[in-house]
Write a protein that holds these residues in place. Structure first.
Motif, PDB file in Angstrom:
ATOM      1  N   ALA A 190      38.177  45.847  42.585  1.00  0.00           N
ATOM      2  CA  ALA A 190      37.836  44.840  43.593  1.00  0.00           C
ATOM      3  C   ALA A 190      38.239  43.443  43.119  1.00  0.00           C
ATOM      4  CB  ALA A 190      36.338  44.884  43.896  1.00  0.00           C
ATOM      5  N   ILE A 191      38.004  43.168  41.845  1.00  0.00           N
ATOM      6  CA  ILE A 191      38.382  41.868  41.288  1.00  0.00           C
ATOM      7  C   ILE A 191      39.892  41.659  41.402  1.00  0.00           C
ATOM      8  CG2 ILE A 191      38.548  40.502  39.159  1.00  0.00           C
ATOM      9  CD1 ILE A 191      35.871  41.854  38.320  1.00  0.00           C
ATOM     10  N   VAL A 192      40.643  42.693  41.017  1.00  0.00           N
ATOM     11  CA  VAL A 192      42.104  42.584  41.094  1.00  0.00           C
ATOM     12  C   VAL A 192      42.536  42.383  42.547  1.00  0.00           C
ATOM     13  CG1 VAL A 192      44.303  43.759  40.677  1.00  0.00           C
ATOM     14  CG2 VAL A 192      42.458  43.949  39.003  1.00  0.00           C
ATOM     15  N   ALA A 193      41.898  43.130  43.455  1.00  0.00           N
ATOM     16  CA  ALA A 193      42.281  43.046  44.852  1.00  0.00           C
ATOM     17  C   ALA A 193      42.066  41.645  45.412  1.00  0.00           C
ATOM     18  CB  ALA A 193      41.489  44.066  45.678  1.00  0.00           C
ATOM     19  N   TYR A 194      40.921  41.045  45.106  1.00  0.00           N
ATOM     20  CA  TYR A 194      40.587  39.754  45.700  1.00  0.00           C
ATOM     21  C   TYR A 194      41.165  38.559  44.934  1.00  0.00           C
ATOM     22  CZ  TYR A 194      37.503  41.599  49.299  1.00  0.00           C
ATOM     23  OH  TYR A 194      37.016  42.230  50.407  1.00  0.00           O
TER      24      TYR A 194
ATOM     25  N   GLN B 127      41.448  37.216  32.411  1.00  0.00           N
ATOM     26  CA  GLN B 127      40.644  36.693  33.516  1.00  0.00           C
ATOM     27  C   GLN B 127      39.676  37.751  34.037  1.00  0.00           C
ATOM     28  OE1 GLN B 127      44.226  35.432  35.612  1.00  0.00           O
ATOM     29  NE2 GLN B 127      43.443  33.341  35.720  1.00  0.00           N
ATOM     30  N   VAL B 128      40.147  38.994  34.112  1.00  0.00           N
ATOM     31  CA  VAL B 128      39.251  40.081  34.525  1.00  0.00           C
ATOM     32  C   VAL B 128      38.111  40.211  33.506  1.00  0.00           C
ATOM     33  CG1 VAL B 128      39.032  42.545  35.006  1.00  0.00           C
ATOM     34  CG2 VAL B 128      41.116  41.339  35.658  1.00  0.00           C
TER      35      VAL B 128
ATOM     36  N   GLY C  92      48.278  43.103  40.099  1.00  0.00           N
ATOM     37  CA  GLY C  92      47.990  43.043  41.523  1.00  0.00           C
ATOM     38  C   GLY C  92      47.850  44.457  42.054  1.00  0.00           C
ATOM     39  N   THR C  93      47.375  44.578  43.297  1.00  0.00           N
ATOM     40  CA  THR C  93      47.229  45.919  43.867  1.00  0.00           C
ATOM     41  C   THR C  93      48.572  46.391  44.431  1.00  0.00           C
ATOM     42  OG1 THR C  93      46.477  44.887  45.908  1.00  0.00           O
ATOM     43  CG2 THR C  93      44.785  45.701  44.403  1.00  0.00           C
ATOM     44  N   THR C  94      48.685  47.690  44.628  1.00  0.00           N
ATOM     45  CA  THR C  94      49.938  48.279  45.098  1.00  0.00           C
ATOM     46  C   THR C  94      49.850  48.653  46.581  1.00  0.00           C
ATOM     47  OG1 THR C  94      49.138  50.470  44.566  1.00  0.00           O
ATOM     48  CG2 THR C  94      50.346  49.312  42.836  1.00  0.00           C
TER      49      THR C  94
END
Lengths: 256, 214, 214
Positions: free
Chosen positions: B107-111, B119-120, B157-159
């Motif tokens: 969710a963190i990566v997505a947003y 950073q995560v 980032g998300t795919t």
């Protein structure tokens, strides 16, 4: 100057350490010395959190009462209920001290177990790419709402996690304290990287204090330092051996 | 080790081979012979020879794993004939389900994409390495660039596959979250709420009276 | 295998042991014997026996890796004496060292679980919030239930990660708490330290000062 004040982790810890410090000859352990020392330590804590203060003061009060009873020439005058209550207080204190001591000792065993387990690294590689088609879809059943809730929960700022001693925060850990801790820890571990040594500290100031303590020990010749890369991790190697005189270091540490 | 006379060189070789085994065991990617040579301070040809010896030793012992040379390095993998067992296991694997921690990381990566590992880590408070690797291996996230700053950290980032699995046309269709997240000040205020840190004046007269007693 | 006559049962055992090797090799977490038993359709006791045989085989061959029973399952790990090589390869050790406060709190949770925040506070005499939060973020403890009483306090227990951190197969392998009950000497020191026996004659004025203290 107040050098090398032990780092107390609460009222029990403080009382426990004060009593056991007297352990040289147990028959000389003296209630009045303990009470005096305890009150003196509290006085040194210039600023106290209210919650914390009550814990320390409650024990101080019990101790003072115990001491007072001891001084009374005639026990017969006392109210029986009061008397029993006092004994109860004392036994409670005693059993809590025993419990605190028990878990202090267990913690040391845990530290040794963890140190040993840390020697081995587990394989956590997982299956190679030949199996990528076999792996079930992890996102199956995950809704957008769940994802959104996870994001909200993860991105909601958390109150700064203060790990150690935040209850007695006002008595900021000093370099002298850190030196005492390191003198206890480094001979046991032998070699450790600075990053690992400080991985559990929440506050930057605590890391800095540790760093100053490490430099102090280096200056005293108790440890060797190695930093293979610029800005890389620092390896700390205990090199002083058994005969190292701890007192020498303690006297010379910075004023906290 | 079979000789009565100790052969130090032979002993050293045994030690180097054990070191190779340990390094390759924990490596996520195939380990190049050159890297092993560097770590062990031994010539690459010897490293390669030892790896081959290890590999043929496993084959002789009919182990369930092999040491193979793939994609420019050495790695352990399961013996080909055992695939049915491995597949049966993978279907039962706990990791098959997305844990709460993994979902939060995703969710963190997505947003917040593009976002670096550090950073995560700062947001989650724990090292996200393992989770990021799993999510990447599953094709839900991928490296999308490099941080321009010093260190050139990998950005994730998300795919498309992630969007597909969730049934989202695009990233813009992620439900907004900003309005649900209180600011740091608010959280801090809630947390500290009623906590007071007054200077406790321990009444000097009483304490003195007590301590002065013999 | 040394016999000329094929022993089908022996062969099958060899196959099962190879299957165990392959499964444990691809697992992220220690693989429980029960899961292996289920996948191989063999009794758990046999699985455990075979794992032990594999482990002692690796030890005999002086492999750079070990098969160990930890946190309720079997996993591969590097041999303890090869730490310097592995650390050199991994560049930095990301595993956290535990502070004294964290270890003490873990000890309390480990032996008293399920336990509430307040109960931990009572034993340690200090507010354990920060330490509990850190331990939970690290995955060493987790919420395992709610107190049925009023307030429904969260109850904490240790996790498999905790067992892995200490290298223990299960909670039953924790050293018995009785071993840590302080020695008679310590008990006596504490007892003497708090002993109340009126012995001294004091001037009444000072007694007044003392008894008035809170």
């Amino acid at each position: 100057m107040n050098v090398a004040t032990p780092v107390y982790e609460g009222p029990f810890d403080m009382l426990l350490q004060l009593i056991l410090k007297e352990q040289v000859d147990i028959y000389e352990v003296n209630l009045s010395t303990i009470v005096d020392a305890y009150l003196e330590e509290i006085e040194h804590m210039q600023v106290l959190d209210l919650d914390v203060a009550t814990g320390f003061l409650l024990i101080a009060a019990t101790l003072v009462e115990l001491k007072a009873r001891r001084l009374l020439p005639n026990m017969a005058d006392l109210d029986l209920d009061e008397e029993l209550a006092l004994w109860e207080e004392r036994d409670m204190l005693l059993s809590r001290l025993l419990e605190a001591k028990t878990f202090k000792d267990v913690a040391q065993i845990f530290a040794a177990l963890a140190d040993e387990a840390d020697q081995s690294f587990p394989r956590v590689v997982g299956p190679d790419e030949r199996f990528s088609d076999t792996l079930p879809d992890m996102l199956e059943g995950t809704t957008i709402t769940r994802l959104r809730n996870a994001a909200i929960s993860a991105l909601t700022p958390k109150p700064t996690p203060t790990v150690d001693l935040f209850h007695i925060n006002p008595i900021k850990t000093t370099v002298a304290d850190a030196v005492v801790e390191l003198l206890d820890e480094l001979p046991r571990v032998g070699q450790i990287s600075f990053r690992r040594l400080t991985a559990d500290l929440a506050d930057r100031i605590e890391v800095i204090i540790r760093f100053l303590a490490v430099l102090e020990l280096f200056k005293q010749g108790a440890i060797e330092l190695d930093q293979p890369e610029r800005f890389g991790d620092i390896e700390i190697l205990w090199s002083a051996g058994e005969e190292f005189d701890r007192e020498d270091v303690l006297i010379d540490t910075y004023e906290g | 080790m079979s000789d009565d006379i100790l052969n130090p060189i032979e002993d050293q070789v045994a030690e180097f081979k054990r070191a190779i085994e340990s390094i390759v065991l924990v490596a996520h990617d195939p380990v190049p012979a050159e890297l092993l040579a560097q770590l062990l301070e031994q010539p690459t040809v010897l490293i390669e020879q030892w790896c081959e010896e290890l590999a043929s030793g496993y084959a002789e012992d009919e182990r369930g794993f092999e040491l193979v040379h793939v994609a420019g390095g050495f790695r352990y993998q399961t013996a080909g004939d055992l695939t049915p067992y491995v597949e049966r296991f993978l279907l039962h694997d706990q990791r098959a389900r997305l844990s709460g921690a993994a979902l939060e990381t995703l969710a963190i990566v997505a947003y917040k994409q593009p976002i670096s590992r550090a950073q995560v880590a700062a947001i989650r408070g724990v090292d996200p390495d393992g989770v990021l690797r799993t999510l990447q291996a599953r094709g839900y996230i991928d490296e999308v660039g490099r941080d321009p700053g010093p260190g050139q950290a990998i950005l994730y980032g998300t795919t498309d596959s992630f969007l597909e699995k969730l049934g989202l046309p695009s990233l813009d269709d992620l439900p907004p979250i900003a309005e649900f997240i209180p600011s740091a000040e608010v959280v801090e205020a809630l947390e500290t709420g009623l906590r007071v840190t007054p200077v406790i004046e321990v009444a000097p007269s009483e304490i003195d009276g007590a301590t002065r007693a013999p």
